[in-house]
Every structure is written in structure tokens, then in C-alpha cells.
Design a protein around this motif. Structure first.
Motif, short mmCIF file in Angstrom:
data_model
loop_
_atom_site.label_atom_id
_atom_site.label_comp_id
_atom_site.label_asym_id
_atom_site.label_seq_id
_atom_site.Cartn_x
_atom_site.Cartn_y
_atom_site.Cartn_z
N TYR A 129 0.86 -1.14 -0.12
CA TYR A 129 -0.01 -0.07 0.05
C TYR A 129 1.01 1.37 -0.01
CZ TYR A 129 -3.55 -3.45 1.62
OH TYR A 129 -4.23 -4.57 1.70
N ALA A 130 1.97 1.19 -0.11
CA ALA A 130 3.05 2.19 0.09
C ALA A 130 2.68 3.25 -0.89
CB ALA A 130 4.42 1.91 0.02
N ILE A 131 2.57 3.18 -2.38
CA ILE A 131 2.40 4.08 -3.29
C ILE A 131 0.96 4.87 -3.00
CG2 ILE A 131 1.82 4.46 -5.68
CD1 ILE A 131 3.78 2.40 -6.32
N LYS A 132 0.00 3.99 -2.73
CA LYS A 132 -1.36 4.67 -2.26
C LYS A 132 -1.25 5.78 -1.25
CE LYS A 132 -6.37 3.59 -2.12
NZ LYS A 132 -7.30 2.56 -2.20
N ALA A 133 -0.37 5.28 -0.21
CA ALA A 133 -0.13 5.95 1.08
C ALA A 133 0.47 7.14 0.59
CB ALA A 133 0.72 5.29 2.13
N PHE A 134 1.46 7.24 -0.30
CA PHE A 134 2.06 8.40 -0.71
C PHE A 134 0.99 9.39 -1.52
CE2 PHE A 134 4.37 10.87 -4.02
CZ PHE A 134 5.36 11.47 -3.39
N ARG A 135 0.19 8.76 -2.02
CA ARG A 135 -0.83 9.80 -3.02
C ARG A 135 -1.75 10.30 -1.93
NH1 ARG A 135 -1.96 5.05 -7.42
NH2 ARG A 135 -0.31 5.58 -8.83
N ASP A 141 10.44 17.00 -10.26
CA ASP A 141 8.91 16.95 -10.81
C ASP A 141 8.86 15.45 -11.77
OD1 ASP A 141 10.38 17.84 -13.34
OD2 ASP A 141 8.99 19.39 -13.77
N ALA A 142 9.89 14.66 -11.81
CA ALA A 142 9.78 13.57 -12.34
C ALA A 142 9.29 12.40 -11.52
CB ALA A 142 10.88 13.03 -13.34
N ILE A 143 9.21 12.75 -10.28
CA ILE A 143 9.13 11.86 -9.15
C ILE A 143 7.54 11.48 -9.18
CG2 ILE A 143 9.15 11.52 -6.68
CD1 ILE A 143 11.54 13.11 -6.65
N LYS A 144 7.11 10.28 -9.14
CA LYS A 144 5.88 9.93 -9.03
C LYS A 144 5.38 9.46 -7.76
CE LYS A 144 2.53 6.72 -11.52
NZ LYS A 144 2.32 5.81 -12.50
N ALA A 145 6.21 8.49 -7.09
CA ALA A 145 5.94 7.99 -5.81
C ALA A 145 7.18 7.74 -4.97
CB ALA A 145 5.18 6.67 -5.78
N PHE A 146 6.97 7.64 -3.72
CA PHE A 146 7.77 7.31 -2.60
C PHE A 146 7.61 5.67 -2.31
CE2 PHE A 146 9.41 6.36 1.46
CZ PHE A 146 10.80 6.58 1.43
N VAL A 147 8.42 4.98 -2.46
CA VAL A 147 7.92 3.40 -2.22
C VAL A 147 8.98 3.10 -0.98
CG1 VAL A 147 8.22 1.26 -3.00
CG2 VAL A 147 7.70 3.35 -4.52
N ASN A 148 8.47 2.49 0.09
CA ASN A 148 9.02 2.09 1.23
C ASN A 148 9.11 0.59 1.54
OD1 ASN A 148 10.68 2.51 3.46
ND2 ASN A 148 9.05 3.00 4.81
N GLN A 149 9.71 -0.10 0.40
CA GLN A 149 9.67 -1.54 0.28
C GLN A 149 11.05 -1.97 -0.08
OE1 GLN A 149 6.87 -3.03 -2.65
NE2 GLN A 149 7.52 -5.07 -2.50
N ASP A 150 11.73 -2.94 0.92
CA ASP A 150 12.91 -3.35 0.53
C ASP A 150 13.99 -2.39 0.56
OD1 ASP A 150 12.01 -5.96 0.58
OD2 ASP A 150 11.80 -5.82 -1.51
N GLY A 151 13.70 -1.23 1.57
CA GLY A 151 14.54 0.10 1.66
C GLY A 151 13.92 1.06 0.74
N PRO A 152 13.93 2.34 1.25
CA PRO A 152 13.31 3.43 0.52
C PRO A 152 13.78 3.66 -0.78
CG PRO A 152 14.90 4.16 2.19
CD PRO A 152 14.96 2.77 2.52
N SER A 153 12.95 3.86 -1.87
CA SER A 153 13.09 4.19 -3.15
C SER A 153 12.17 5.16 -3.67
CB SER A 153 13.18 3.01 -3.78
OG SER A 153 12.09 2.42 -3.82
N LEU A 154 12.55 5.67 -4.97
CA LEU A 154 11.45 6.59 -5.85
C LEU A 154 11.12 5.73 -6.95
CD1 LEU A 154 13.40 9.88 -5.51
CD2 LEU A 154 11.38 9.21 -4.34
N MET A 155 9.88 6.00 -7.24
CA MET A 155 9.28 5.74 -8.48
C MET A 155 9.22 6.75 -9.64
SD MET A 155 8.21 2.84 -10.42
CE MET A 155 7.83 1.87 -9.14
N LEU A 156 9.84 6.86 -10.75
CA LEU A 156 9.87 8.00 -11.73
C LEU A 156 8.80 7.84 -12.46
CD1 LEU A 156 13.63 8.64 -12.18
CD2 LEU A 156 12.29 9.29 -10.38
N ALA A 157 8.58 8.92 -13.10
CA ALA A 157 7.32 8.94 -14.38
C ALA A 157 7.28 8.03 -15.17
CB ALA A 157 7.34 10.30 -14.91
N ASN A 158 8.54 7.19 -15.50
CA ASN A 158 8.59 6.19 -16.63
C ASN A 158 8.68 5.06 -15.99
OD1 ASN A 158 11.27 6.23 -15.72
ND2 ASN A 158 12.16 5.93 -17.68
N GLY A 159 8.55 4.89 -14.74
CA GLY A 159 8.52 3.43 -14.11
C GLY A 159 9.82 3.05 -13.32
#
Length: 245
Positions: A86-92, A208-226
């Protein structure tokens, strides 16, 4: 003092989190807690807490459904869950952090630190918008970088992220192409300016290319292109502070 409410259908989880908060975050006061999310909706609207610790998976009403029923949303949200999907949804939902159960004390302190910083800097306006605005004003000026005996002139808004490669720097573009430049990473970071942020010793991303913050197996970012980019723990708090303003 930060007034907080805990919502979790498991009473033991509430007891454990309350103990962690009282031991490691002494300026946080748990003003109430609820195992019934329906009761929590009324209490949050009435008590208007500074922070809500919210479980995701609960019977009859999950955490995200609870958020949709609230009239009062002017609080900092910390999601607590035994599941990481649920990390991406939480970020939203503009969550300050996503804490995995059992809650780690260091992660808890980091989350509360971010709330403190936000409260202290609430009168400073939007830091992220200011950074991006400053960068947009420089877009007409090309970024000049040397590579293989020639110099390329780049538009900053075409750059997605950069990766360190020893004394060289790899730049990845929106069209997924990449180029290798003979520039040190620290120098590249200075030339890129405020529209970019160094999220890791080896990575710089366009904000402004950051789409989501993901806290799974260590913190990371999901960018607009995946593309997924790792975030160092030392930079996590400052980055989330920027993204949540």
C-alpha cells in the motif's frame, strides 16, 4: 506538543505503538486510540489531532476508506501496516511515512522529526514549488557538458536522472536514452541546480519527475517512466519533507 490519535483494529498493536511513542518521542501525546474505524472518524473530526497513526487493513472499513469519510484532514498522516503493497497509495494520500509493523523505533523517530520540521517551517511556504520555479526560470540556459571530445548543450527538463560512474556521470533522458559525460558527480549536481535533488550518493533525480515514494525493501523513488531509484536513509527525511510541501 504533537497531539496524535492511533487507529488500529488490533489492541496489541495500539499498545506497542503507544509504548514506542512514549519512550522515543516524548513531545508526542497520544490523546486517543480506536480499534473501531467508525468511531475514529467522529473523534478525528472532533479532536482535530496534529497526527494520525492509521492502520490500513481493518474490518468493515480500511484506512483509505476512513480518510475519505473525514471532514477534517489538516493533520499529518503516518500509515502503519504489516503489508508493503500500500506504499504508493499512502504516498498519494500525502502520508508523512509508511511504517512497517512491528514499528522500528528509528523509523518512528524519523517520521516524527519530519512532522516537527513541517510545523517549524509552516510559515516558509512551499519549498518544493520554490525550487522547481527557480529551476524553470533557468530552462532557457542550456547545460553545457563535455563528452568524448565534444560538448553537448542540454535542456534540463529533458534529463530524468543521473548516475555516478567513478569520475564520469551517466545522464538518463526522458526518451530512455543515456549518455556518458566527463564530469564529476559533485560538479554535475552543482550545475543542474535546484530543480534536481541528490537522493543517494550515486543518484540525482529531477524533482518533478518523481511519481511516488516507495518504502519496500529499503526506501526508493518511482519516476514517471517507471524507473525505480534507491534513496539513502540519510537523505530520506529531507526528501520527504520536500515532497510533502
Amino acid at each position: 506538543m504533537i497531539n496524535a490519535i492511533i487507529v488500529d483494529d488490533e489492541s496489541n498493536a495500539i499498545k506497542n505503538l503507544t509504548w514506542e511513542v512514549e519512550k522515543f518521542c516524548q513531545d508526542v501525546k497520544i490523546i486517543d486510540s480506536f480499534t473501531d474505524p467508525r468511531e475514529a472518524v467522529s473523534a478525528i473530526n472532533y479532536l482535530k489531532p496534529d497526527c494520525v497513526f492509521l492502520d490500513v487493513e481493518m474490518p468493515e472499513m480500511n484506512g483509505f476508506e476512513l480518510l475519505q469519510k473525514l471532514h477534517f484532514r489538516d493533520f499529518e498522516l503516518i500509515i502503519t501496516s504489516a503489508y508493503d503493497q500500500y506504499a504508493i497509495k499512502a504516498f498519494r494520500e500525502h502520508a508523512v511515512d509508511y511504517l512497517m509493523k512491528p514499528v522500528d523505533s528509528d523509523d518512528l523517530k524519523d517520521a516524527i522529526d519530519r512532522i516537527r520540521v513541517k510545523k517549524e517551517s509552516s510559515g516558509l511556504g512551499s519549498v518544493l514549488k520554490s525550487m522547481i520555479s527557480d529551476w524553470k526560470g533557468k530552462e532557457e540556459k542550456k547545460l553545457a557538458l563535455a563528452m568524448a571530445g565534444k560538448t553537448l548543450y542540454l535542456d534540463r527538463n529533458e534529463i530524468l536522472y543521473c548516475k555516478s560512474d567513478g569520475n564520469y556521470s551517466e545522464i538518463y533522458f526522458n526518451d530512455l536514452k543515456k549518455e556518458l559525460f566527463t564530469v564529476r558527480f559533485k560538479d554535475l549536481e552543482e550545475q543542474l541546480g535546484k530543480g534536481f535533488y541528490r537522493v543517494h550518493n550515486s543518484y540525482i533525480v529531477r524533482l518533478d519527475a518523481i511519481k511516488a515514494f516507495v518504502n519496500q525493501d529499503g526506501p526508493s523513488l518511482m519516476l514517471a517512466n517507471g524507473t525505480q531509484i534507491p534513496v539513502s536513509r540519510s537523505r530520506k527525511s529531507e526528501l520527504l519533507h520536500l515532497l510533502n510541501h
